[in-house]
Structures are given as structure tokens and as C-alpha cells.
Design a protein around this motif. Structure first.
Motif, PDB file in Angstrom:
ATOM      1  N   GLU A   1       0.844  -1.200   0.000  1.00 15.75           N
ATOM      2  CA  GLU A   1       0.000   0.000   0.000  1.00 15.75           C
ATOM      3  C   GLU A   1       0.880   1.251   0.000  1.00 15.75           C
ATOM      4  O   GLU A   1       1.880   1.322   0.701  1.00 15.75           O
ATOM      5  CB  GLU A   1      -0.888   0.001   1.253  1.00 15.75           C
ATOM      6  CG  GLU A   1      -1.820   1.209   1.313  1.00 15.75           C
ATOM      7  CD  GLU A   1      -2.683   1.188   2.562  1.00 15.75           C
ATOM      8  OE1 GLU A   1      -3.463   2.130   2.745  1.00 15.75           O
ATOM      9  OE2 GLU A   1      -2.557   0.231   3.340  1.00 15.75           O
ATOM     10  N   ARG A   2       0.512   2.229  -0.830  1.00 14.91           N
ATOM     11  CA  ARG A   2       1.282   3.469  -0.921  1.00 14.91           C
ATOM     12  C   ARG A   2       1.017   4.342   0.299  1.00 14.91           C
ATOM     13  O   ARG A   2      -0.116   4.561   0.692  1.00 14.91           O
ATOM     14  CB  ARG A   2       0.890   4.238  -2.183  1.00 14.91           C
ATOM     15  CG  ARG A   2       1.723   5.473  -2.420  1.00 14.91           C
ATOM     16  CD  ARG A   2       1.343   6.182  -3.709  1.00 14.91           C
ATOM     17  NE  ARG A   2      -0.012   6.684  -3.655  1.00 14.91           N
ATOM     18  CZ  ARG A   2      -1.003   6.234  -4.419  1.00 14.91           C
ATOM     19  NH1 ARG A   2      -0.773   5.259  -5.285  1.00 14.91           N
ATOM     20  NH2 ARG A   2      -2.224   6.729  -4.332  1.00 14.91           N
TER      21      ARG A   2
ATOM     22  N   VAL B   1       3.177  10.527  -6.211  1.00 13.83           N
ATOM     23  CA  VAL B   1       2.181   9.845  -7.028  1.00 13.83           C
ATOM     24  C   VAL B   1       2.829   9.422  -8.338  1.00 13.83           C
ATOM     25  O   VAL B   1       3.430  10.232  -9.046  1.00 13.83           O
ATOM     26  CB  VAL B   1       0.985  10.779  -7.315  1.00 13.83           C
ATOM     27  CG1 VAL B   1      -0.047  10.065  -8.176  1.00 13.83           C
ATOM     28  CG2 VAL B   1       0.354  11.228  -6.004  1.00 13.83           C
ATOM     29  N   ASP B   2       2.715   8.150  -8.690  1.00 10.54           N
ATOM     30  CA  ASP B   2       3.252   7.659  -9.945  1.00 10.54           C
ATOM     31  C   ASP B   2       2.362   8.099 -11.094  1.00 10.54           C
ATOM     32  O   ASP B   2       1.131   8.103 -10.983  1.00 10.54           O
ATOM     33  CB  ASP B   2       3.351   6.130  -9.927  1.00 10.54           C
ATOM     34  CG  ASP B   2       4.348   5.644  -8.876  1.00 10.54           C
ATOM     35  OD1 ASP B   2       5.305   6.388  -8.596  1.00 10.54           O
ATOM     36  OD2 ASP B   2       4.133   4.535  -8.337  1.00 10.54           O
ATOM     37  N   SER B   3       2.965   8.448 -12.230  1.00  9.33           N
ATOM     38  CA  SER B   3       2.206   8.940 -13.377  1.00  9.33           C
ATOM     39  C   SER B   3       1.087   8.011 -13.812  1.00  9.33           C
ATOM     40  O   SER B   3      -0.018   8.462 -14.101  1.00  9.33           O
ATOM     41  CB  SER B   3       3.162   9.211 -14.556  1.00  9.33           C
ATOM     42  OG  SER B   3       4.062  10.245 -14.216  1.00  9.33           O
ATOM     43  N   PRO B   4       1.327   6.675 -13.873  1.00 15.50           N
ATOM     44  CA  PRO B   4       0.249   5.797 -14.332  1.00 15.50           C
ATOM     45  C   PRO B   4      -0.977   5.826 -13.429  1.00 15.50           C
ATOM     46  O   PRO B   4      -2.075   5.466 -13.844  1.00 15.50           O
ATOM     47  CB  PRO B   4       0.903   4.413 -14.329  1.00 15.50           C
ATOM     48  CG  PRO B   4       2.365   4.678 -14.441  1.00 15.50           C
ATOM     49  CD  PRO B   4       2.582   5.946 -13.659  1.00 15.50           C
ATOM     50  N   SER B   5      -0.814   6.248 -12.194  1.00 14.45           N
ATOM     51  CA  SER B   5      -1.934   6.219 -11.253  1.00 14.45           C
ATOM     52  C   SER B   5      -2.516   7.600 -10.975  1.00 14.45           C
ATOM     53  O   SER B   5      -3.281   7.771 -10.035  1.00 14.45           O
ATOM     54  CB  SER B   5      -1.480   5.593  -9.939  1.00 14.45           C
ATOM     55  OG  SER B   5      -0.432   6.350  -9.355  1.00 14.45           O
TER      56      SER B   5
ATOM     57  N   SER C   1      -4.771   9.389 -12.555  1.00 15.61           N
ATOM     58  CA  SER C   1      -6.230   9.434 -12.669  1.00 15.61           C
ATOM     59  C   SER C   1      -6.901   8.838 -11.447  1.00 15.61           C
ATOM     60  O   SER C   1      -7.894   9.370 -10.933  1.00 15.61           O
ATOM     61  CB  SER C   1      -6.683   8.686 -13.934  1.00 15.61           C
ATOM     62  OG  SER C   1      -6.190   9.316 -15.088  1.00 15.61           O
ATOM     63  N   GLU C   2      -6.363   7.725 -10.986  1.00 20.16           N
ATOM     64  CA  GLU C   2      -6.914   7.086  -9.788  1.00 20.16           C
ATOM     65  C   GLU C   2      -6.693   7.969  -8.561  1.00 20.16           C
ATOM     66  O   GLU C   2      -7.598   8.133  -7.729  1.00 20.16           O
ATOM     67  CB  GLU C   2      -6.249   5.726  -9.589  1.00 20.16           C
ATOM     68  CG  GLU C   2      -6.722   4.982  -8.338  1.00 20.16           C
ATOM     69  CD  GLU C   2      -5.971   3.680  -8.136  1.00 20.16           C
ATOM     70  OE1 GLU C   2      -6.159   3.062  -7.058  1.00 20.16           O
ATOM     71  OE2 GLU C   2      -5.200   3.284  -9.022  1.00 20.16           O
ATOM     72  N   ALA C   3      -5.479   8.532  -8.469  1.00 22.24           N
ATOM     73  CA  ALA C   3      -5.156   9.351  -7.306  1.00 22.24           C
ATOM     74  C   ALA C   3      -5.995  10.625  -7.257  1.00 22.24           C
ATOM     75  O   ALA C   3      -6.258  11.168  -6.180  1.00 22.24           O
ATOM     76  CB  ALA C   3      -3.667   9.710  -7.316  1.00 22.24           C
TER      77      ALA C   3
ATOM     78  N   ASP D   1      -8.835  10.013  -5.092  1.00 26.66           N
ATOM     79  CA  ASP D   1      -8.527   9.409  -3.792  1.00 26.66           C
ATOM     80  C   ASP D   1      -9.266  10.145  -2.674  1.00 26.66           C
ATOM     81  O   ASP D   1      -9.462  11.359  -2.730  1.00 26.66           O
ATOM     82  CB  ASP D   1      -7.022   9.459  -3.544  1.00 26.66           C
ATOM     83  CG  ASP D   1      -6.578   8.538  -2.430  1.00 26.66           C
ATOM     84  OD1 ASP D   1      -5.999   7.475  -2.727  1.00 26.66           O
ATOM     85  OD2 ASP D   1      -6.816   8.884  -1.249  1.00 26.66           O
TER      86      ASP D   1
END
Length: 281
Positions: free
Chosen positions: A4-5, A11-15, A17-19, A22
């Protein structure tokens, strides 16, 4: 099992949109601050329910103009202040913020490096004297802005301009202003000509003559006139001034007024002494 982050991790670029959705505000703030965030996410976060997120968006470099326009009307004052101080904010948005009800927002507009002539003139036309006063203290004012401020309805604004203008025409205008307060401001300006200082030394108001003796070097004729000025506060300020020549200070040591005599002994020694009339404070 995926690790778990932690909240304070980048924040990683691929995530991204998800972040951006959050539940944790701190995560969404980091997305809003991320320079790689696509414009779609930036627009999405501009309407985030958290003011902290919207503030982060407002402070972005290269902020999209549409987002700046939206956030310029935000209910959170710090969001509007971030927009006002952001160099990426379009000029028309800065003009809009010139009339913000809160001074910190308006002040940020004036300090913004993007505050060009159009924005400056909008400030000149605004009903807020505090904004016009701050503008008059600034540098890099356009010729049109200076001309507008030189006829401002507030003597305080014109006084501020008179103290620090470097434009000879504007200074000449303010030296002859109807308000003694403005003429006193002009008297502090070291760029006055000898003729202008001569006129100010003979001004009917002691507040003007008292301002003149404090900071500028005067001709001997003017010095001899002012060292015997009818107003004690003028002679007191002369005794205070570090530019007063020794032979004039010697005359002041024999002044009829004891506060002037005391001050003439040495301005550095008696700087605590109170102006006998307080008219010039």
C-alpha cells in the motif's frame, strides 16, 4: 500482495487518474501539484470539494486560462489569492480580481509580474484607495498609469506618487498640487529642481516646509530662510535632519525653542525627542 502506498509518497504517473479521486486530500493535492498532470485532471481538480486541492491547482505553472477564470470566482479567498499571484493568470482575469472584496487578493494582483498596463489602469479606476495607494508605491508603472495616479482623487495616493516618481513632468505637477500633503510628498523627492525647492521653502504650509528640510540639500538662501522659520516644527525637523550643514545647526543651537536647541546638539543623540507639534507625523 501489493504494498500500500503511504500518504507522503509521490504519485506515480500511471496512477494519476486514480489518485485524483482518492479520498485523502493530501493525495489529491499532490496530483494537483504534479507538473505532469494532464489538463483534463487539472480541470477536474479545479472543482474539487477541498479548498486545499483547489489552492494547489491555482498555484500551478502554466495554469490553463479556463481554469484561472473559474477559480477567480472561488469562494475560498486563498484560492483567489493564488490565482491573483500566479504569473500564468491571463490579464482579463487579473482585471477581474482588481475588484475583489479582499485586500490580500487585490494586493497579489499588484505584485504579480503579469500586472501590465491594462491591469494597472483597471486598478486606477477601482474604488479601492488601498489598491491605488499600493500601486503608486510600485515600480515599472506605465506612463498612462502615472498620469492617472497623478490626478487620483485621494491625496494619500498622490502623495505616495510624489515621493518616489522619477518623471519630471509628474513631479512638477505634484509640487504645485492643491493638497499640502501632496506638496509635502514632493518635497521629500530628491529629484526636485532648485527652483522647485525654492518654491517649496516658501510654501504657506509648515507641513511642506518641514518635509523639505528633512532629506534634500538646499541652497544657502533657502537654508537661511528656513533656519528662522516662523513654525517651530520646521526648525525642529531641520535640527533633526542629517543633511543640515554644521553652520546651520550652530544657529539652531541658539533657537528660542528649547526642543529645537536640544535636538540641534545632535540628532542621533536625541532622536527619541518628540516633535513639539506632531503636525508632521
Amino acid at each position: 500482495m501489493a504494498r500500500e502506498r503511504k500518504p507522503d509518497q509521490a504519485v506515480d504517473s500511471p496512477s494519476l487518474s486514480e489518485a485524483a479521486t482518492d479520498k485523502r486530500v493530501s493525495v489529491r493535492v499532490r496530483v494537483a501539484e504534479d507538473p505532469t498532470a494532464p489538463s483534463g485532471l487539472v480541470i477536474q481538480l479545479a472543482s474539487d470539494k477541498s479548498p486545499a486541492v483547489r489552492r494547489a491547482v491555482a498555484g500551478r505553472r502554466g495554469l490553463p486560462a479556463a481554469v484561472a477564470r473559474t477559480l477567480a470566482s472561488d469562494s475560498d479567498k486563498q484560492v483567489r489569492e493564488r490565482i491573483a499571484e500566479n504569473p500564468a493568470t491571463p490579464g482579463d482575469v487579473l482585471v477581474q480580481l482588481v475588484n475583489d472584496p479582499l485586500f490580500p487578493v487585490r494586493s497579489a494582483v499588484i505584485e504579480n509580474t503579469a500586472c501590465d498596463e491594462d491591469v494597472q489602469l483597471a486598478i486606477c479606476r477601482s474604488p479601492y484607495k488601498d489598491s491605488r495607494y499600493q500601486l503608486a508605491q510600485g515600480e515599472n508603472l506605465s506612463a498612462k498609469t502615472i498620469a492617472c495616479l497623478s490626478v487620483d482623487p485621494s491625496p494619500e495616493v498622490r502623495e505616495t506618487l510624489a515621493i518616489q516618481t522619477t518623471d519630471p513632468g509628474t513631479l512638477a505637477l505634484l509640487v504645485a498640487d492643491a493638497s499640502p500633503r501632496v506638496r509635502a510628498g514632493a518635497a521629500f523627492n530628491s529629484l526636485t529642481t532648485a527652483d522647485q525647492r525654492r518654491a517649496l521653502a516658501r510654501d504657506s504650509k509648515s507641513v511642506v516646509r518641514g518635509a523639505l528640510v528633512q532629506t534634500v540639500t538646499l541652497d544657502e538662501e533657502d537654508l537661511q530662510l528656513l533656519v528662522r522659520d516662523r513654525a517651530v516644527e520646521v526648525r525642529w525637523w531641520m535640527a533633526c535632519s542629517l543633511v543640515t550643514p554644521p553652520h546651520i545647526r550652530e544657529i539652531l543651537r541658539s533657537d528660542p525653542d528649547p526642543t529645537v536647541r536640544l535636538q540641534a546638539e545632535g540628532p542621533a543623540k536625541h532622536k527619541w525627542q518628540v516633535d513639539p507639534t506632531d503636525d508632521l507625523h
